[in-house]
Scaffold this motif. Structure first.
Motif, mmCIF file in Angstrom:
data_model
loop_
_atom_site.group_PDB
_atom_site.id
_atom_site.type_symbol
_atom_site.label_atom_id
_atom_site.label_comp_id
_atom_site.label_asym_id
_atom_site.label_seq_id
_atom_site.Cartn_x
_atom_site.Cartn_y
_atom_site.Cartn_z
ATOM 1 N N SER A 110 6.021 62.606 55.827
ATOM 2 C CA SER A 110 5.221 61.393 55.936
ATOM 3 C C SER A 110 3.820 61.719 56.464
ATOM 4 O O SER A 110 2.814 61.225 55.931
ATOM 5 N N LEU A 111 3.735 62.547 57.466
ATOM 6 C CA LEU A 111 2.427 62.920 58.015
ATOM 7 C C LEU A 111 1.593 63.698 57.002
ATOM 8 O O LEU A 111 0.389 63.467 56.863
ATOM 9 N N ARG A 112 2.239 64.615 56.268
ATOM 10 C CA ARG A 112 1.518 65.367 55.228
ATOM 11 C C ARG A 112 1.017 64.418 54.134
ATOM 12 O O ARG A 112 -0.105 64.549 53.638
ATOM 13 N N LEU A 113 1.864 63.450 53.770
ATOM 14 C CA LEU A 113 1.482 62.483 52.736
ATOM 15 C C LEU A 113 0.295 61.645 53.201
ATOM 16 O O LEU A 113 -0.652 61.433 52.440
ATOM 17 N N GLN A 114 0.321 61.189 54.443
ATOM 18 C CA GLN A 114 -0.804 60.405 54.967
ATOM 19 C C GLN A 114 -2.104 61.199 54.896
ATOM 20 O O GLN A 114 -3.137 60.685 54.454
ATOM 21 N N ARG A 115 -2.059 62.453 55.333
ATOM 22 C CA ARG A 115 -3.258 63.293 55.296
ATOM 23 C C ARG A 115 -3.743 63.497 53.852
ATOM 24 O O ARG A 115 -4.933 63.455 53.581
ATOM 25 N N ALA A 116 -2.810 63.735 52.938
ATOM 26 C CA ALA A 116 -3.181 63.940 51.533
ATOM 27 C C ALA A 116 -3.817 62.675 50.947
ATOM 28 O O ALA A 116 -4.841 62.755 50.260
ATOM 29 N N TRP B 199 4.024 51.930 55.006
ATOM 30 C CA TRP B 199 2.605 52.217 55.191
ATOM 31 C C TRP B 199 1.864 51.760 53.943
ATOM 32 O O TRP B 199 2.293 52.026 52.827
ATOM 33 N N PHE B 200 0.744 51.090 54.129
ATOM 34 C CA PHE B 200 -0.067 50.571 53.035
ATOM 35 C C PHE B 200 -1.396 51.316 52.991
ATOM 36 O O PHE B 200 -1.981 51.627 54.030
ATOM 37 N N PHE B 201 -1.882 51.561 51.758
ATOM 38 C CA PHE B 201 -3.166 52.214 51.550
ATOM 39 C C PHE B 201 -3.884 51.521 50.406
ATOM 40 O O PHE B 201 -3.253 50.957 49.507
ATOM 41 N N GLU B 202 -5.204 51.588 50.431
ATOM 42 C CA GLU B 202 -6.003 51.047 49.334
ATOM 43 C C GLU B 202 -7.167 51.989 49.042
ATOM 44 O O GLU B 202 -7.615 52.737 49.908
ATOM 45 N N VAL C 240 9.894 56.638 49.764
ATOM 46 C CA VAL C 240 9.632 56.030 48.462
ATOM 47 C C VAL C 240 8.147 55.703 48.369
ATOM 48 O O VAL C 240 7.623 54.930 49.176
ATOM 49 N N ILE C 241 7.474 56.304 47.398
ATOM 50 C CA ILE C 241 6.051 56.057 47.157
ATOM 51 C C ILE C 241 5.948 55.107 45.970
ATOM 52 O O ILE C 241 6.463 55.400 44.892
ATOM 53 N N THR C 242 5.285 53.963 46.173
ATOM 54 C CA THR C 242 5.064 53.010 45.091
ATOM 55 C C THR C 242 3.588 53.071 44.719
ATOM 56 O O THR C 242 2.720 52.734 45.508
ATOM 57 N N LEU D 85 -1.496 51.081 47.156
ATOM 58 C CA LEU D 85 -0.372 52.014 47.143
ATOM 59 C C LEU D 85 0.363 51.827 48.457
ATOM 60 O O LEU D 85 -0.250 51.513 49.478
ATOM 61 N N HIS D 86 1.672 51.970 48.436
ATOM 62 C CA HIS D 86 2.397 51.972 49.707
ATOM 63 C C HIS D 86 3.562 52.940 49.615
ATOM 64 O O HIS D 86 4.003 53.318 48.539
ATOM 65 N N TYR D 87 3.998 53.361 50.796
ATOM 66 C CA TYR D 87 5.212 54.161 50.840
ATOM 67 C C TYR D 87 6.040 53.716 52.020
ATOM 68 O O TYR D 87 5.552 53.107 52.970
#
Length: 89
Positions: A51-57, A3-6, A28-30, A12-14
């Motif tokens: 993973s779902l909690r991390l996405q929401r956070a 999953w990619f985020f900006e 793994v969170i990079t 950031l990706h995990y």
């Protein structure tokens, strides 16, 4: 699965992966500076819940999935951006 985020210019990706030497799962969170945090799970349900909690956070901290050129943000992302703008006034 990755999953990619900006957020602004930061990226950031995990990912969720299975190590080659075991039956466990790793999340793994990079981070933008290259640091990696590794969390290990022995239960696939637990890693998916994390993973779902991390996405929401991440979304609550202003991280967003990258946009495809010409594609508008989803209504939920736009609503979150408006709420943050109002709160920062």
């Amino acid at each position: 699965m990755i999953w990619f985020f900006e957020r602004e210019e930061a990226r950031l990706h995990y990912e969720i992966r299975r190590p080659t030497d075991g039956n466990d799962y790793e999340l793994v969170i990079t981070r933008p500076d290259g640091r990696q945090d590794v969390e290990r799970f022995d239960d696939p349900r637990a890693v998916m819940e994390r993973s779902l909690r991390l996405q929401r956070a991440l979304m609550s901290e202003g991280w967003q999935p990258p946009r495809v050129r010409g594609q508008a943000r989803t209504p939920a992302v736009e609503k979150h951006k408006r709420a943050r703008a109002v709160a920062s006034r």
